[in-house]
Design a protein around this motif. Structure first.
Motif, PDB file in Angstrom:
ATOM      1  N   ARG A 194       0.839  -1.209   0.000  1.00  0.00           N
ATOM      2  CA  ARG A 194       0.000   0.000   0.000  1.00  0.00           C
ATOM      3  C   ARG A 194       0.865   1.246   0.000  1.00  0.00           C
ATOM      4  O   ARG A 194       1.923   1.284   0.642  1.00  0.00           O
ATOM      5  CB  ARG A 194      -0.902  -0.001   1.239  1.00  0.00           C
ATOM      6  CG  ARG A 194      -1.852   1.172   1.333  1.00  0.00           C
ATOM      7  CD  ARG A 194      -2.954   1.141   0.286  1.00  0.00           C
ATOM      8  NE  ARG A 194      -4.028   0.245   0.643  1.00  0.00           N
ATOM      9  CZ  ARG A 194      -4.745  -0.444  -0.247  1.00  0.00           C
ATOM     10  NH1 ARG A 194      -4.480  -0.333  -1.533  1.00  0.00           N
ATOM     11  NH2 ARG A 194      -5.716  -1.230   0.123  1.00  0.00           N
ATOM     12  N   VAL A 195       0.430   2.262  -0.749  1.00  0.00           N
ATOM     13  CA  VAL A 195       1.071   3.592  -0.729  1.00  0.00           C
ATOM     14  C   VAL A 195      -0.024   4.643  -0.525  1.00  0.00           C
ATOM     15  O   VAL A 195      -1.093   4.547  -1.133  1.00  0.00           O
ATOM     16  CB  VAL A 195       1.855   3.891  -2.038  1.00  0.00           C
ATOM     17  CG1 VAL A 195       3.149   3.107  -2.100  1.00  0.00           C
ATOM     18  CG2 VAL A 195       1.012   3.617  -3.283  1.00  0.00           C
ATOM     19  N   ILE A 196       0.243   5.617   0.356  1.00  0.00           N
ATOM     20  CA  ILE A 196      -0.736   6.692   0.590  1.00  0.00           C
ATOM     21  C   ILE A 196      -0.020   8.016   0.795  1.00  0.00           C
ATOM     22  O   ILE A 196       1.110   8.063   1.263  1.00  0.00           O
ATOM     23  CB  ILE A 196      -1.667   6.410   1.806  1.00  0.00           C
ATOM     24  CG1 ILE A 196      -0.854   6.223   3.098  1.00  0.00           C
ATOM     25  CG2 ILE A 196      -2.580   5.231   1.544  1.00  0.00           C
ATOM     26  CD1 ILE A 196      -1.692   6.192   4.369  1.00  0.00           C
ATOM     27  N   PHE A 197      -0.723   9.114   0.428  1.00  0.00           N
ATOM     28  CA  PHE A 197      -0.224  10.460   0.685  1.00  0.00           C
ATOM     29  C   PHE A 197      -0.692  10.921   2.064  1.00  0.00           C
ATOM     30  O   PHE A 197      -1.787  10.564   2.505  1.00  0.00           O
ATOM     31  CB  PHE A 197      -0.772  11.447  -0.358  1.00  0.00           C
ATOM     32  CG  PHE A 197      -0.106  11.366  -1.704  1.00  0.00           C
ATOM     33  CD1 PHE A 197       1.182  11.838  -1.881  1.00  0.00           C
ATOM     34  CD2 PHE A 197      -0.783  10.843  -2.802  1.00  0.00           C
ATOM     35  CE1 PHE A 197       1.796  11.790  -3.137  1.00  0.00           C
ATOM     36  CE2 PHE A 197      -0.185  10.783  -4.054  1.00  0.00           C
ATOM     37  CZ  PHE A 197       1.116  11.262  -4.220  1.00  0.00           C
ATOM     38  N   HIS A 198       0.137  11.741   2.715  1.00  0.00           N
ATOM     39  CA  HIS A 198      -0.287  12.404   3.952  1.00  0.00           C
ATOM     40  C   HIS A 198      -1.301  13.478   3.563  1.00  0.00           C
ATOM     41  O   HIS A 198      -1.138  14.146   2.538  1.00  0.00           O
ATOM     42  CB  HIS A 198       0.927  13.034   4.649  1.00  0.00           C
ATOM     43  CG  HIS A 198       0.625  13.542   6.025  1.00  0.00           C
ATOM     44  ND1 HIS A 198       0.008  14.747   6.240  1.00  0.00           N
ATOM     45  CD2 HIS A 198       0.836  12.993   7.252  1.00  0.00           C
ATOM     46  CE1 HIS A 198      -0.150  14.933   7.560  1.00  0.00           C
ATOM     47  NE2 HIS A 198       0.350  13.873   8.180  1.00  0.00           N
ATOM     48  N   PRO A 199      -2.374  13.665   4.361  1.00  0.00           N
ATOM     49  CA  PRO A 199      -3.401  14.651   3.960  1.00  0.00           C
ATOM     50  C   PRO A 199      -2.920  16.102   3.954  1.00  0.00           C
ATOM     51  O   PRO A 199      -3.523  16.945   3.292  1.00  0.00           O
ATOM     52  CB  PRO A 199      -4.519  14.455   5.003  1.00  0.00           C
ATOM     53  CG  PRO A 199      -3.911  13.692   6.125  1.00  0.00           C
ATOM     54  CD  PRO A 199      -2.757  12.916   5.567  1.00  0.00           C
ATOM     55  N   LEU A 200      -1.829  16.432   4.678  1.00  0.00           N
ATOM     56  CA  LEU A 200      -1.387  17.828   4.756  1.00  0.00           C
ATOM     57  C   LEU A 200       0.044  18.056   4.274  1.00  0.00           C
ATOM     58  O   LEU A 200       0.314  19.010   3.559  1.00  0.00           O
ATOM     59  CB  LEU A 200      -1.500  18.340   6.209  1.00  0.00           C
ATOM     60  CG  LEU A 200      -2.894  18.272   6.843  1.00  0.00           C
ATOM     61  CD1 LEU A 200      -2.823  18.688   8.299  1.00  0.00           C
ATOM     62  CD2 LEU A 200      -3.888  19.141   6.081  1.00  0.00           C
ATOM     63  N   TYR A 201       0.981  17.191   4.677  1.00  0.00           N
ATOM     64  CA  TYR A 201       2.394  17.435   4.386  1.00  0.00           C
ATOM     65  C   TYR A 201       2.831  16.777   3.074  1.00  0.00           C
ATOM     66  O   TYR A 201       2.138  15.911   2.547  1.00  0.00           O
ATOM     67  CB  TYR A 201       3.273  16.925   5.546  1.00  0.00           C
ATOM     68  CG  TYR A 201       2.844  17.438   6.886  1.00  0.00           C
ATOM     69  CD1 TYR A 201       2.549  18.788   7.083  1.00  0.00           C
ATOM     70  CD2 TYR A 201       2.712  16.576   7.974  1.00  0.00           C
ATOM     71  CE1 TYR A 201       2.143  19.275   8.317  1.00  0.00           C
ATOM     72  CE2 TYR A 201       2.299  17.050   9.219  1.00  0.00           C
ATOM     73  CZ  TYR A 201       2.015  18.395   9.386  1.00  0.00           C
ATOM     74  OH  TYR A 201       1.613  18.857  10.601  1.00  0.00           O
ATOM     75  N   ASN A 202       4.024  17.189   2.576  1.00  0.00           N
ATOM     76  CA  ASN A 202       4.533  16.604   1.334  1.00  0.00           C
ATOM     77  C   ASN A 202       5.232  15.275   1.633  1.00  0.00           C
ATOM     78  O   ASN A 202       6.400  15.067   1.326  1.00  0.00           O
ATOM     79  CB  ASN A 202       5.474  17.590   0.617  1.00  0.00           C
ATOM     80  CG  ASN A 202       6.630  18.024   1.489  1.00  0.00           C
ATOM     81  OD1 ASN A 202       6.521  18.085   2.704  1.00  0.00           O
ATOM     82  ND2 ASN A 202       7.745  18.328   0.852  1.00  0.00           N
ATOM     83  N   ILE A 203       4.459  14.391   2.254  1.00  0.00           N
ATOM     84  CA  ILE A 203       4.971  13.095   2.703  1.00  0.00           C
ATOM     85  C   ILE A 203       4.084  11.990   2.150  1.00  0.00           C
ATOM     86  O   ILE A 203       2.869  12.160   2.021  1.00  0.00           O
ATOM     87  CB  ILE A 203       4.992  13.059   4.257  1.00  0.00           C
ATOM     88  CG1 ILE A 203       6.200  13.839   4.790  1.00  0.00           C
ATOM     89  CG2 ILE A 203       4.987  11.645   4.809  1.00  0.00           C
ATOM     90  CD1 ILE A 203       6.180  14.045   6.296  1.00  0.00           C
ATOM     91  N   MET A 204       4.710  10.871   1.804  1.00  0.00           N
ATOM     92  CA  MET A 204       3.960   9.662   1.438  1.00  0.00           C
ATOM     93  C   MET A 204       4.458   8.513   2.316  1.00  0.00           C
ATOM     94  O   MET A 204       5.583   8.545   2.824  1.00  0.00           O
ATOM     95  CB  MET A 204       4.140   9.326  -0.039  1.00  0.00           C
ATOM     96  CG  MET A 204       5.570   9.118  -0.457  1.00  0.00           C
ATOM     97  SD  MET A 204       5.758   8.447  -2.119  1.00  0.00           S
ATOM     98  CE  MET A 204       5.605   6.686  -1.812  1.00  0.00           C
ATOM     99  N   VAL A 205       3.592   7.526   2.495  1.00  0.00           N
ATOM    100  CA  VAL A 205       3.927   6.388   3.350  1.00  0.00           C
ATOM    101  C   VAL A 205       3.677   5.110   2.564  1.00  0.00           C
ATOM    102  O   VAL A 205       2.691   5.002   1.819  1.00  0.00           O
ATOM    103  CB  VAL A 205       3.070   6.402   4.641  1.00  0.00           C
ATOM    104  CG1 VAL A 205       3.477   5.274   5.580  1.00  0.00           C
ATOM    105  CG2 VAL A 205       3.196   7.742   5.354  1.00  0.00           C
ATOM    106  N   SER A 206       4.585   4.142   2.713  1.00  0.00           N
ATOM    107  CA  SER A 206       4.430   2.854   2.032  1.00  0.00           C
ATOM    108  C   SER A 206       4.460   1.715   3.046  1.00  0.00           C
ATOM    109  O   SER A 206       5.152   1.788   4.060  1.00  0.00           O
ATOM    110  CB  SER A 206       5.547   2.656   0.997  1.00  0.00           C
ATOM    111  OG  SER A 206       6.813   2.692   1.636  1.00  0.00           O
ATOM    112  N   ALA A 207       3.683   0.670   2.764  1.00  0.00           N
ATOM    113  CA  ALA A 207       3.664  -0.533   3.608  1.00  0.00           C
ATOM    114  C   ALA A 207       4.096  -1.716   2.753  1.00  0.00           C
ATOM    115  O   ALA A 207       3.899  -1.715   1.533  1.00  0.00           O
ATOM    116  CB  ALA A 207       2.261  -0.767   4.149  1.00  0.00           C
TER     117      ALA A 207
END
Length: 386
Positions: free
Chosen positions: A88-101
């Motif tokens: 899974r990959v998702i964007f943070h709702p506010l910052y210029n950050i993404m997270v991957s699992a």
């Protein structure tokens, strides 16, 4: 032959048999290598011209309209670090950050604008199958094949709580829009609702006959849509735990479900009336699904009917979501592609060969021109939209 003999004499070419053997076939070999090089040059030229077309075809940054942002190759960044497939990959709702699992049990945080790796969150002891932010982005939820759900403080990056209750792999997590409750789906065939502040399970929804792949909460926070290995999609009312609708349009496992944002409503109504001009306008809600039967379907939940079916992927559809403008659908699949669909005209407008292996997940930023994808090739890619 006379001309040839004359040429041999002029050129002082030795005419013994050994020399004949050395020289014979030399011209053919040279021509073959020339043709090979020409083919390579032509292939490279076509790739260059395609890239130029891509670059020039999209509007400039000044002319960009969020309604028409479409991911275009090549990728801006290729992020490596996971040791097993990305789930899974998702964007943070506010910052210029993404997270991957990933199946490697790790959650990684990246800066999608610079392509920099930020940190790794460790705690799960088996594959991490899904991650989700609550609306403010202060808390991240993750679920795993280790049967647990973890809540992470996204300021100090500590694990706040570990939720126990499922009897098998937990395959999906989704926050209620208020952020007070969390919904999870599991291979134990159930869907659970958890209170975030206490970590207690407040409701268990039962009805699916197989593994529940995904459960997502509607934008108004009143309904849950779930897709399962039993080939069905169910829509549940959270307050009463009742199954309001059961949809059986797919012929195989339902891999993903997603609610249509409210800005999709006029575009979906246009698509319905294009097929049937007499059809009455609907307020929805609308739902999208992707399946191992290689199709993407859109449903009107108010009538319990399938209104759009998109065919084009050559393998299992792993994720399908609506474009932020509501005008397109973006999907990824095990055919290694990322596709953009003009669903009003029921056609695929863009196909990108995104990864070397199955593309398992994607996310589209709500406000910035970026799409991210994750794959079995252990990579995440950041795509800029034009």
């Amino acid at each position: 032959t006379e001309a040839f003999n004359h040429f041999v004499q002029e050129a002082s070419v030795p005419s013994d048999k050994m020399a004949d053997k050395k020289i014979s076939g030399l011209l053919e070999k040279k021509w073959t290598s020339v043709l090979r090089l020409q083919k390579k040059v032509m292939d490279l030229e076509s790739k260059v011209s395609e890239t130029v077309r891509e670059y020039e075809g999209g509007p400039t940054k000044k002319e960009r309209s969020a309604e028409n942002w479409i991911p275009r190759p090549p990728e801006r960044y290729c992020l490596t670090g996971h040791r097993m497939p990305v789930t899974r990959v998702i964007f943070h709702p506010l910052y210029n950050i993404m997270v991957s699992a990933s199946e490697d049990g790790c959650i990684k945080v990246w800066d999608y604008e610079s392509g920099d790796f930020e940190r790794t969150l460790k705690g799960h002891t088996d594959a991490v199958n899904d991650i989700a932010f609550e609306p403010t982005g202060k808390t991240l939820a993750s679920c795993s094949s280790d049967l647990t759900i973890r809540l992470w403080d996204f300021v100090g990056f500590d694990c706040l709580k570990t939720l126990h209750g499922h009897d098998h792999t937990v395959s999906s997590v989704s926050f209620v829009p208020s952020g007070d409750f969390l919904v999870s789906a599991s291979r134990d065939k159930t869907i659970k609702v958890w209170e975030v502040s206490t970590g207690y399970c407040t409701k268990t929804l039962q009805g699916h006959r197989e593994w529940v792949r995904e459960a997502v909460v509607s934008p108004d926070g009143k309904l849950i849509a779930s897709g399962s290995n039993d080939h069905s999609i169910r829509v549940w009312e959270i307050a009463t735990k009742e199954c309001k609708v059961e949809l059986r349009e797919h012929d195989h496992v339902v891999e993903c479900v997603a609610w249509a944002p409210s800005n999709c409503t006029p575009h979906i109504n246009e698509a319905i009336q294009q097929e049937n001009p007499r059809a009455a306008k609907s307020e929805g809600p609308f739902l999208i699904s992707g399946s191992r039967d290689k199709t993407i379907k859109v449903y009107d939940i108010s009538t319990g009917s399938c209104i759009i079916s998109l065919i084009g992927h050559d393998n299992w559809v792993r994720q399908a979501i609506f474009h932020p403008s509501g005008r397109f659908i973006v999907s990824c699949a095990d055919d290694k592609t990322l596709r953009v669909w003009d669903y009003k005209n029921r056609r695929c407008t863009k196909t990108i060969n995104a990864h070397e292996h199955f593309v398992t997940c994607l996310d589209f930023h709500r406000n910035a021109p970026y799409v991210i994808t994750g794959s079995v090739d252990q990579q995440c890619k950041v795509w800029e939209c034009r």
